[in-house]
Design an enzyme around this catalytic site. Structure first.
Site, short mmCIF file in Angstrom:
data_model
loop_
_atom_site.label_atom_id
_atom_site.label_comp_id
_atom_site.label_asym_id
_atom_site.label_seq_id
_atom_site.Cartn_x
_atom_site.Cartn_y
_atom_site.Cartn_z
CE1 TYR A 112 -2.99 -3.10 0.55
CE2 TYR A 112 -3.45 -2.31 2.76
CZ TYR A 112 -3.65 -3.23 1.75
OH TYR A 112 -4.53 -4.28 1.96
CG HIS A 146 -0.84 -8.67 0.78
ND1 HIS A 146 -0.64 -7.33 0.97
CD2 HIS A 146 -2.11 -8.79 0.36
CE1 HIS A 146 -1.75 -6.67 0.66
NE2 HIS A 146 -2.65 -7.55 0.28
#
Length: 174
Positions: free
Chosen positions: A48, A106
């Site tokens: 991010y 992730h």
């Protein structure tokens, strides 16, 4: 605030503020606002590119760090033992903390076994309070669990009215 107790005894707020798709330049303000209105769980990820803003907001909030639950995720370019180990240290620096409450892999790509071993090591050292996965299907969770020492505390998956993931949830719970 309601909490869920993870498999290692760590308490995690059931409601959190996610910073996916928040621009790095806006993250600090958004997280500060979330903390001001009572959120105590913040979910970010290396990919991010806004961990620094999360860290700034937490540091400036005046809220005791032990009262904020931080989650981050190791991205696939950091897969493998050495890269993951380095990326955990980098996340700690960007988040301006000496521990992360929950670190997840992730995506199940690359050498996620090496990644998990680096996370187990950081968990044992106390820099990660809980470890787990994100977006893993049940077969990969079962396999990962069979070949590692520490059972994942969380498998963070998409869940909404259109995607209930009943089978995944049942297997993950076991």
């Amino acid at each position: 605030m309601e909490y869920v107790t993870l498999n290692n005894g760590v308490k995690m707020p059931i409601l959190g503020f996610g910073v996916y798709q928040i621009k790095p330049s806006e993250t600090e303000r958004c997280v500060a606002d979330a903390l001001d209105v009572g959120y105590r769980a913040i979910d970010t990820a290396q990919v991010y590119q806004n961990e620094e803003g999360v860290g700034n907001a937490v540091k400036k909030s005046g809220i005791d760090r032990k009262d904020i639950f931080l989650t981050s995720k190791i991205w696939i370019v950091n897969a493998g033992y050495d890269k993951a180990k380095k990326s955990i240290e980098e996340s700690l620096q960007r988040l301006q903390t000496n521990y992360i409450d929950l670190m997840l892999i992730h995506q199940p790509f690359g050498d996620y076994y090496g990644t998990y071993r680096a996370m187990e090591e950081a968990y044992k050292a106390g820099t990660l309070r809980a470890i787990g996965t994100s977006n893993f299907d049940p077969i990969r969770i079962i396999d990962l669990n069979a070949f590692n020492e520490i059972t994942p505390a969380v498998n963070q998956i998409e869940l909404n009215v259109f995607q209930q993931q009943v089978v995944s949830r049942e297997i993950d719970k076991k």
